[in-house]
Design an enzyme around this catalytic site. Structure first.
Site, PDB file in Angstrom:
ATOM      1  CG  HIS A 181      12.539  13.073  -6.833  1.00 45.97           C
ATOM      2  ND1 HIS A 181      12.711  12.882  -5.479  1.00 45.97           N
ATOM      3  CD2 HIS A 181      12.004  11.902  -7.306  1.00 45.97           C
ATOM      4  CE1 HIS A 181      12.302  11.670  -5.149  1.00 45.97           C
ATOM      5  NE2 HIS A 181      11.866  11.056  -6.237  1.00 45.97           N
ATOM      6  CG  HIS A 184      12.038   8.972  -1.975  1.00 48.27           C
ATOM      7  ND1 HIS A 184      10.858   9.093  -2.650  1.00 48.27           N
ATOM      8  CD2 HIS A 184      11.729   9.233  -0.680  1.00 48.27           C
ATOM      9  CE1 HIS A 184       9.878   9.411  -1.809  1.00 48.27           C
ATOM     10  NE2 HIS A 184      10.395   9.513  -0.601  1.00 48.27           N
ATOM     11  CE1 TYR A 186      15.581   6.547  -7.547  1.00 44.70           C
ATOM     12  CE2 TYR A 186      14.029   7.796  -6.218  1.00 44.70           C
ATOM     13  CZ  TYR A 186      14.381   6.628  -6.869  1.00 44.70           C
ATOM     14  OH  TYR A 186      13.550   5.533  -6.836  1.00 44.70           O
TER      15      TYR A 186
HETATM   16  C1  LIG Z   1       3.404   3.841  -6.808  1.00 42.05           C
HETATM   17  C2  LIG Z   1       4.246   4.869  -6.103  1.00 42.05           C
HETATM   18  C3  LIG Z   1       5.153   5.620  -6.829  1.00 42.05           C
HETATM   19  C4  LIG Z   1       5.908   6.616  -6.206  1.00 42.05           C
HETATM   20  N1  LIG Z   1       6.720   7.411  -6.976  1.00 42.05           N
HETATM   21  C5  LIG Z   1       7.293   8.507  -6.419  1.00 42.05           C
HETATM   22  C6  LIG Z   1       7.915   9.482  -7.243  1.00 42.05           C
HETATM   23  O1  LIG Z   1       7.909   9.399  -8.472  1.00 42.05           O
HETATM   24  N2  LIG Z   1       8.497  10.548  -6.626  1.00 42.05           N
HETATM   25  C7  LIG Z   1       8.484  10.692  -5.260  1.00 42.05           C
HETATM   26  O2  LIG Z   1       9.039  11.676  -4.755  1.00 42.05           O
HETATM   27  N3  LIG Z   1       7.861   9.802  -4.471  1.00 42.05           N
HETATM   28  C8  LIG Z   1       7.240   8.730  -5.013  1.00 42.05           C
HETATM   29  N4  LIG Z   1       6.520   7.882  -4.232  1.00 42.05           N
HETATM   30  C9  LIG Z   1       6.358   8.181  -2.789  1.00 42.05           C
HETATM   31  C10 LIG Z   1       5.054   8.947  -2.540  1.00 42.05           C
HETATM   32  O3  LIG Z   1       5.091  10.252  -3.116  1.00 42.05           O
HETATM   33  C11 LIG Z   1       4.783   9.098  -1.025  1.00 42.05           C
HETATM   34  O4  LIG Z   1       5.799   9.847  -0.427  1.00 42.05           O
HETATM   35  C12 LIG Z   1       4.675   7.725  -0.357  1.00 42.05           C
HETATM   36  O5  LIG Z   1       3.749   6.892  -1.046  1.00 42.05           O
HETATM   37  C13 LIG Z   1       4.236   7.861   1.109  1.00 42.05           C
HETATM   38  O6  LIG Z   1       3.003   8.543   1.185  1.00 42.05           O
HETATM   39  P1  LIG Z   1       1.617   7.733   1.457  1.00 42.05           P
HETATM   40  O7  LIG Z   1       1.780   7.077   2.803  1.00 42.05           O
HETATM   41  O8  LIG Z   1       0.567   8.813   1.444  1.00 42.05           O
HETATM   42  O9  LIG Z   1       1.446   6.730   0.374  1.00 42.05           O
HETATM   43  C14 LIG Z   1       5.782   6.847  -4.812  1.00 42.05           C
HETATM   44  C15 LIG Z   1       4.883   6.061  -4.089  1.00 42.05           C
HETATM   45  C16 LIG Z   1       4.104   5.099  -4.718  1.00 42.05           C
HETATM   46  C17 LIG Z   1       3.097   4.333  -3.913  1.00 42.05           C
END
Ligand SMILES: Cc1cc2nc3c(=O)[nH]c(=O)nc-3n(C[C@H](O)[C@H](O)[C@H](O)COP(=O)(O)O)c2cc1C
Length: 370
Positions: A181, A184, A186
């Site tokens: 990871h 975002h 971190y």
């Molecule tokens: C509930 C939730 C939890 C997420 N947790 C993570 C995570 O643990 N690690 C990560 O890299 N991104 C995390 N994300 C980001 C998603 O992987 C993704 O990049 C983001 O939702 C945008 O994609 P989408 O438009 O298809 O939802 C999370 C998103 C959501 C909605």
């Protein structure tokens, strides 16, 4: 004569290094805060197996690499202890039983944490001692991120080693590989971005120095489990957790070129339009230069729907497309895309509850609608 259904580009096979995928719709990593006391729970068996297809790729929720400094939120799973490894096994087995390929996203929160998650109430660690600005939450509370303590140069190898051990543990739990990871805001991202990293040693300053820590993590993990099982997620354009770079395109390009030296399986990049966490913005940037420069599999994520994903594949902007929110609310998303079926809406207020059922394993399958 029955007409042949048109080819859906997302539902075409892809040779993913040593793995054979039957389609390109990937489960994006999503933390769901349902791993009580940092131990994955039996309800995750059903959650992940619901989202598994034969030859489909899944990436796990962010999983903490160590109890000593890595934790940032409550009820996030870990992969540092025997108990956690054993708890992951039935989840991984359930995905494998349905023919899925499952990668563990390994994570260190860095300064996105507070002293309550740290041993003896210590400060979280980061590349800096600059803290996050307190934010007002929708429930009226204010975020509590304790200002971090800057890692000394000679402490950095220990954190890299924690990543290495977590990758080894993920393999012991049965995962097919890991995703680092690096997105975002971190820890890994904190090192890369120039509005956070204010170090004066060899881990700060120039682009080369800021990317040293992420690349040392990649190298250590590739040596431990094999580069063919390693990917990394990056979000050079994002500003989550107040982590932003003054030249994201240069950063993204530097990273993919450097990653080429390690022959890892894939690079997973978050779209520039996902600059803020939930909403797509109009944005002049695109990932094309990074896609072009990277030698391995290129995965994209962020704001994709069926049409957007199909176009990305057809136009060769990506090999694989990861879906977050739509996959969360549609356990059979690949099938729905194949049939161009309607999608269940997601309930945002259930994303991060601790409920083992509601908003987690109760989203209906297509068959349930008939
Ligand atoms: C509930 C939730 C939890 C997420 N947790 C993570 C995570 O643990 N690690 C990560 O890299 N991104 C995390 N994300 C980001 C998603 O992987 C993704 O990049 C983001 O939702 C945008 O994609 P989408 O438009 O298809 O939802 C999370 C998103 C959501 C909605």
């Amino acid at each position: 004569m029955a007409s042949k259904s048109p080819i859906v580009p997302l539902i075409t096979p892809y040779k993913f290094g040593i793995f054979n995928l039957s389609h390109r719709v990937v489960l994006a990593p999503m933390g769901r805060l349902r791993s009580y006391n940092n131990v994955p729970q039996p309800h995750a068996i059903l959650y992940y197996s619901q989202r598994t297809t034969n030859g489909g790729l899944l990436i796990s929720e962010a999983t903490c690499i160590s109890p000593t400094t890595a934790i940032g939120y409550t009820n996030i799973p870990g992969i540092w202890s025997k108990e956690q490894i054993e708890a992951w096994k039935p989840i991984v087995d359930a995905v494998h039983a349905k023919g899925g390929i499952f990668l563990c996203q390994i994570w260190h929160a860095g300064r996105v944490s507070n002293s309550g998650f740290q041993p003896n109430g210590q400060a979280p660690i980061s590349c800096t001692d600059k803290g996050l600005t307190p934010q007002l939450l929708s429930d009226g509370n204010v975020t509590e991120n304790t200002p971090p303590r800057r890692l000394t140069t000679d402490e950095i190898p220990q954190i890299i080693n924690d990543f290495r051990l977590a990758a080894r543990n993920a393999m012991e739990a049965g995962f097919d590989g890991v995703e680092i990871h690096g997105a975002h805001g971190y820890l890994v991202d904190q090192f890369m971005k120039d509005n956070v990293n204010d170090r004066t040693d060899e881990y700060g300053g120039s682009l080369e120095n800021r990317c040293r820590f992420p690349l040392e993590v990649v190298k250590a993990i590739a040596e431990e489990i094999g580069a063919e099982r390693v990917g990394i997620r990056l979000s050079p354009f994002a500003n989550y957790n107040e982590c932003e770079d003054s030249n994201p395109e240069e950063l993204g390009l530097y990273m993919v070129n450097a990653l080429n030296n390690y022959n890892i399986l894939y690079c997973h990049m978050v779209e520039p339009r996902m600059k803020t966490f939930w909403d797509k913005i109009d944005c002049p940037h695109c990932l094309a230069p990074m896609r072009k420069a990277f030698n391995g599999t290129f995965m994209v994520a962020g704001g994709y729907d069926r049409e957007g994903g199909n176009n990305a594949v057809v136009e060769n902007r990506a090999d694989l497309v990861a879906y977050g929110r739509w996959f969360l609310s549609n356990p059979d998303l690949p099938k729905r895309f194949e049939l161009d079926a309607p999608l269940n809406k997601y309930q945002r207020e259930m994303f991060y509850t601790f409920d083992p059922v509601i908003g987690y394993i109760d989203y209906p399958f297509l068959e349930d609608n008939y």
